[in-house]
Design an enzyme around this catalytic site. Structure first.
Site, PDB file in Angstrom:
ATOM      1  N   ASP A 174       0.868  -1.164   0.000  1.00  0.00           N
ATOM      2  CA  ASP A 174       0.000   0.000   0.000  1.00  0.00           C
ATOM      3  C   ASP A 174       0.913   1.225   0.000  1.00  0.00           C
ATOM      4  O   ASP A 174       2.062   1.144   0.452  1.00  0.00           O
ATOM      5  CB  ASP A 174      -0.887  -0.032   1.251  1.00  0.00           C
ATOM      6  CG  ASP A 174      -1.689   1.239   1.412  1.00  0.00           C
ATOM      7  OD1 ASP A 174      -2.401   1.615   0.469  1.00  0.00           O
ATOM      8  OD2 ASP A 174      -1.595   1.854   2.492  1.00  0.00           O
ATOM      9  N   LEU A 175       0.425   2.371  -0.481  1.00  0.00           N
ATOM     10  CA  LEU A 175       1.263   3.570  -0.525  1.00  0.00           C
ATOM     11  C   LEU A 175       0.900   4.552   0.590  1.00  0.00           C
ATOM     12  O   LEU A 175       1.660   4.751   1.523  1.00  0.00           O
ATOM     13  CB  LEU A 175       1.154   4.240  -1.900  1.00  0.00           C
ATOM     14  CG  LEU A 175       1.498   3.376  -3.122  1.00  0.00           C
ATOM     15  CD1 LEU A 175       1.534   4.237  -4.384  1.00  0.00           C
ATOM     16  CD2 LEU A 175       2.808   2.642  -2.949  1.00  0.00           C
ATOM     17  N   ASP A 176      -0.295   5.155   0.502  1.00  0.00           N
ATOM     18  CA  ASP A 176      -0.702   6.174   1.473  1.00  0.00           C
ATOM     19  C   ASP A 176      -0.729   5.617   2.892  1.00  0.00           C
ATOM     20  O   ASP A 176      -1.367   4.592   3.158  1.00  0.00           O
ATOM     21  CB  ASP A 176      -2.093   6.713   1.131  1.00  0.00           C
ATOM     22  CG  ASP A 176      -2.128   7.413  -0.217  1.00  0.00           C
ATOM     23  OD1 ASP A 176      -1.057   7.759  -0.744  1.00  0.00           O
ATOM     24  OD2 ASP A 176      -3.248   7.612  -0.740  1.00  0.00           O
ATOM     25  N   ASP A 199      -1.375  -0.529   6.011  1.00  0.00           N
ATOM     26  CA  ASP A 199      -1.732  -0.021   7.337  1.00  0.00           C
ATOM     27  C   ASP A 199      -3.182  -0.257   7.713  1.00  0.00           C
ATOM     28  O   ASP A 199      -3.552  -0.128   8.880  1.00  0.00           O
ATOM     29  CB  ASP A 199      -1.467   1.488   7.396  1.00  0.00           C
ATOM     30  CG  ASP A 199      -2.437   2.265   6.504  1.00  0.00           C
ATOM     31  OD1 ASP A 199      -3.284   3.006   7.045  1.00  0.00           O
ATOM     32  OD2 ASP A 199      -2.361   2.120   5.274  1.00  0.00           O
TER      33      ASP A 199
END
Length: 238
Positions: free
Chosen positions: A16-18, A188
């Site tokens: 995941d990025l954000d 997250d």
């Protein structure tokens, strides 16, 4: 670090990025502020609306067009266009404003660089695993410095649903030519990342806490394979 289910036979890792590789909140808040300033300068009638007016319109459009819930870019364009129309601008002006507003937001939304520590970790992991990105957002991975870190980055839209739907996990495995259980996903969010990966048949790592955000593990939640408190732990446990 907690291990709930022993990871095994990992061929690739998706991230995941954000809020996993960086704290996304300040960049989003800044992009929203820049968009508001742009609208007030270029379309002065927008000064009559508060943020809650734009949020109310977006929720209404999502009810009318549920497919927008899986495409953040299309949802923002639709909201800007419809808002400008309601404020009294012509169809041509609304179309132009939506396109220029999106460009303004998108520029500032991706106006930062991922930390050197995270990039170093990804380079280290790439020596053993193939790496890809799977995000529900629309950040420009190239601009923030991830262009060389991942083979590709997947975003929702154009019929591809957001996590926790399994669409992007399935697509990633197909492009990597691996079985779903050979992909380890790191993120997250218990819902989008852990639940999404597990429902798609992939393995998962839950980053908790993420940038000061602590989540408890609900009794009914799908367990991640591992829970880590810092991304750097990946280089040790893998």
């Amino acid at each position: 670090m907690r291990c709930y289910l022993r990871p095994q036979n990992i061929h690739a890792i998706s991230f995941d990025l954000d809020d996993t590789l960086y704290n996304n909140q300040p960049y989003i808040l800044n992009a929203e502020a820049e968009l508001t300033q742009f609208l007030h300068r270029s379309f002065p009638l927008t000064a009559a609306w508060q943020p809650q007016d734009w949020r109310r319109l977006k929720l209404l459009l999502l009810q009318q067009m549920p497919e927008l819930a899986h495409d953040t870019t299309a949802a923002r364009i639709a909201t800007l266009r419809q808002g400008l129309l309601q404020l009294g601008y012509s169809a041509a002006e609304a179309e132009r404003g939506a396109a220029e507003g999106l460009a303004c937001f998108y520029f500032h939304r991706s106006h930062f660089q991922v930390s050197s520590e995270v990039l170093s970790l990804l380079r280290h992991l790439s020596q053993r695993f193939r790496l890809v990105g799977i995000t529900n957002g629309n950040v420009d991975a190239e601009r923030i410095g991830l262009g060389d870190a991942f083979e590709f980055v997947l975003h929702p839209g154009n019929g591809v649903r957001m996590k926790p739907a399994k669409d992007m996990f399935d697509l990633a495995c197909a492009r990597l030519d691996i079985r779903s259980e050979q992909l380890l996903h790191v993120g997250d969010s218990l819902n989008a990342d852990v639940r999404g990966a597990r429902l798609a048949g992939c393995q998962s790592v839950w980053l908790n806490p993420s940038f000061g955000q602590l989540e408890s593990l609900p009794i009914a939640a799908l367990l991640p394979h591992m829970e880590i408190a810092a991304l750097g732990s990946l280089s040790n446990i893998l």
